[in-house]
Design a protein around this motif. Structure first.
Motif, PDB file in Angstrom:
ATOM      1  N   VAL A   1      26.865  42.861  66.310  1.00  0.00           N
ATOM      2  CA  VAL A   1      27.063  41.815  66.892  1.00  0.00           C
ATOM      3  C   VAL A   1      27.604  40.549  66.684  1.00  0.00           C
ATOM      4  O   VAL A   1      27.003  39.810  65.444  1.00  0.00           O
ATOM      5  N   GLY A   2      28.733  39.529  66.890  1.00  0.00           N
ATOM      6  CA  GLY A   2      29.469  38.698  65.934  1.00  0.00           C
ATOM      7  C   GLY A   2      30.371  39.592  65.471  1.00  0.00           C
ATOM      8  O   GLY A   2      30.672  40.773  64.920  1.00  0.00           O
ATOM      9  N   SER A   3      31.423  38.344  64.224  1.00  0.00           N
ATOM     10  CA  SER A   3      32.666  38.864  63.691  1.00  0.00           C
ATOM     11  C   SER A   3      31.865  39.298  62.377  1.00  0.00           C
ATOM     12  O   SER A   3      30.391  39.210  61.640  1.00  0.00           O
TER      13      SER A   3
ATOM     14  N   ASN B   1      21.059  36.223  65.145  1.00  0.00           N
ATOM     15  CA  ASN B   1      21.848  35.398  64.844  1.00  0.00           C
ATOM     16  C   ASN B   1      20.660  34.725  64.040  1.00  0.00           C
ATOM     17  O   ASN B   1      20.576  33.292  64.040  1.00  0.00           O
ATOM     18  N   SER B   2      19.133  35.398  63.553  1.00  0.00           N
ATOM     19  CA  SER B   2      18.513  34.591  63.216  1.00  0.00           C
ATOM     20  C   SER B   2      18.214  34.729  61.736  1.00  0.00           C
ATOM     21  O   SER B   2      17.704  36.281  61.826  1.00  0.00           O
ATOM     22  N   ALA B   3      17.648  34.240  60.939  1.00  0.00           N
ATOM     23  CA  ALA B   3      17.608  34.480  59.681  1.00  0.00           C
ATOM     24  C   ALA B   3      15.822  33.501  58.793  1.00  0.00           C
ATOM     25  O   ALA B   3      15.066  33.688  57.804  1.00  0.00           O
TER      26      ALA B   3
ATOM     27  N   LYS C   1      24.002  42.749  53.110  1.00  0.00           N
ATOM     28  CA  LYS C   1      25.038  43.404  53.272  1.00  0.00           C
ATOM     29  C   LYS C   1      26.101  43.826  54.742  1.00  0.00           C
ATOM     30  O   LYS C   1      26.682  44.829  55.142  1.00  0.00           O
ATOM     31  N   GLY C   2      25.719  42.560  55.496  1.00  0.00           N
ATOM     32  CA  GLY C   2      25.969  42.477  56.727  1.00  0.00           C
ATOM     33  C   GLY C   2      25.898  43.696  57.340  1.00  0.00           C
ATOM     34  O   GLY C   2      25.090  43.826  57.687  1.00  0.00           O
TER      35      GLY C   2
ATOM     36  N   ARG D   1      27.188  36.903  55.822  1.00  0.00           N
ATOM     37  CA  ARG D   1      26.231  35.143  56.000  1.00  0.00           C
ATOM     38  C   ARG D   1      25.178  35.593  56.698  1.00  0.00           C
ATOM     39  O   ARG D   1      24.374  34.735  55.626  1.00  0.00           O
ATOM     40  N   LEU D   2      24.754  36.036  57.838  1.00  0.00           N
ATOM     41  CA  LEU D   2      23.503  35.425  58.184  1.00  0.00           C
ATOM     42  C   LEU D   2      22.553  36.825  57.114  1.00  0.00           C
ATOM     43  O   LEU D   2      21.496  36.586  57.278  1.00  0.00           O
ATOM     44  N   SER D   3      23.923  38.078  57.096  1.00  0.00           N
ATOM     45  CA  SER D   3      22.675  38.963  55.926  1.00  0.00           C
ATOM     46  C   SER D   3      21.940  38.670  54.983  1.00  0.00           C
ATOM     47  O   SER D   3      21.017  38.678  53.614  1.00  0.00           O
TER      48      SER D   3
END
Length: 357
Positions: free
Chosen positions: A293-295, A257-259, A329-330, A301-303
């Motif tokens: 991990v996650g929706s 969960n980090s960018a 690319k999620g 959005r994280l990718s």
């Protein structure tokens, strides 16, 4: 610098023709190498133990040349706490060529010298036993040492070498043994005796050696004569002419969960900047990926944020913005199962996709 070294070697060869004496001859040896390597960024400051192989020729009492192979071992990163992407270490080895100046000491058993030359090294950044980045530093080598003769042929040798490396400094202390051979024996007067005349002996010339195999300097599977993109980094997928199609940024794996880029990530990206600067005719798509991990929406959005973080860093380092695009690319393209921590870490990756303009 290389022209200066060539001039030094030619000058020493000319000196040998004028002043060869009982000190001239070949030498070869091996030494243990105790190295100290430090980055100016303080990301690495470590010592290691390796070895050095060397051989050379001494023209006269004052001058000689020497070539060496250096293997410095492993230098570990100096970060506290360590990076979440894995432990990083630098591995160095390569060659050097030096001109040597011997001090005119009165002792026949103790010799002292200084030297200056040029080195060519290969450096790899290894993360969890996988090569994450590589480069080839070269530059000025300075050193000094002493040789203690324990017989006419054998000597104990101790010396220090300094390698002038950009963005860091490398020292090594070398202690070992060497063998001196080919030195002419001292002349002994003998009575003149007429030599018998022998019939000439005709010896057939040996056949020429087979040609060497084609070189592949960057080990990408494409020989140098056909390689249009030399210096391909380790881990890249290339086309038939040696140009990158895809490059996985090994070691840039982000925390869950980090960018945010870690210092280890930026160290790897810095080595990629040089490669991208040498590919002006290619566009690069920076692709970000996540684990599961996650929706799906959150991971998409994280990718995207991860891809944009890498693109932004490369732009800050001088890569033109119109050459780079960022695509998230999620969790759609995993390269490892997501049911283990190691597999999820591999999936939190960034890749570079190359297309020719």
């Amino acid at each position: 610098m290389k022209r200066y070294l060539t001039a030094i070697v030619l000058g020493l060869a000319a000196t040998s023709a004028l002043a060869a004496d009982d000190e001239s001859g070949w030498n070869a040896g091996v030494a243990a190498s105790f190295g100290e390597y430090k980055f100016d960024s303080n990301q690495l400051d470590d010592s290691s133990v390796g070895f050095k192989l060397f051989t050379g020729y001494r023209f006269n009492q004052l001058f000689g040349i020497e070539g060496a192979y250096h293997n410095f071992g492993d230098f570990n990163e100096d970060l506290d706490p360590p990076n979440p992407g894995g432990e990083a270490k630098a591995q160095l080895d390569g060659f050097s060529l030096s001109a040597m100046l011997f001090a005119p000491l009165a002792s026949e058993d103790l010799q002292a010298y200084g030297k200056a030359g040029y080195y060519f090294l290969d450096q790899q950044v290894v993360v969890d036993n996988a090569v994450a980045a590589s480069n080839s530093p070269d530059g000025l080598l300075l050193g000094a040492g002493v040789r203690l003769l324990i017989s006419k042929e054998f000597a104990i040798r101790a010396e220090g070498d300094y390698f002038d490396i950009n963005d860091g400094s490398l020292w090594s202390l070398n202690v070992g043994f060497e063998y001196l051979f080919g030195r002419p024996a001292r002349a002994v007067p003998v009575a003149a005796v007429a030599a018998p005349v022998a019939a000439p002996v005709v010896v057939a010339a040996p056949p020429p050696p087979p040609p060497p195999p084609p070189a592949d300097s960057d080990n990408d599977g494409v020989v140098d004569g056909r390689d249009q993109c030399p210096g391909t980094p380790a881990g890249a997928t290339v086309n038939s002419v040696g140009c990158e199609e895809e490059l996985v940024l090994r070691g840039v794996n982000f925390s869950t969960n980090s960018a945010t880029l870690t210092p280890q990530d930026t160290l790897i990206l810095d080595s990629i900047v040089e490669i991208l600067a040498q590919r002006p005719n290619f566009n690069v798509e920076v692709r970000g990926h996540t684990d599961d991990v996650g929706s799906d929406a959150d991971n998409q959005r994280l990718s995207q944020r991860r891809a944009e973080a890498v693109r932004g860093y490369l732009i800050d380092k001088g890569i033109p913005a119109d050459k780079l695009t960022a695509v998230g690319k999620g969790e759609a393209d995993p390269v490892a199962p997501n049911d283990t921590a190691d597999g999820r870490a591999q999936n939190r990756r960034v890749t570079l996709e190359f297309t020719q303009r």
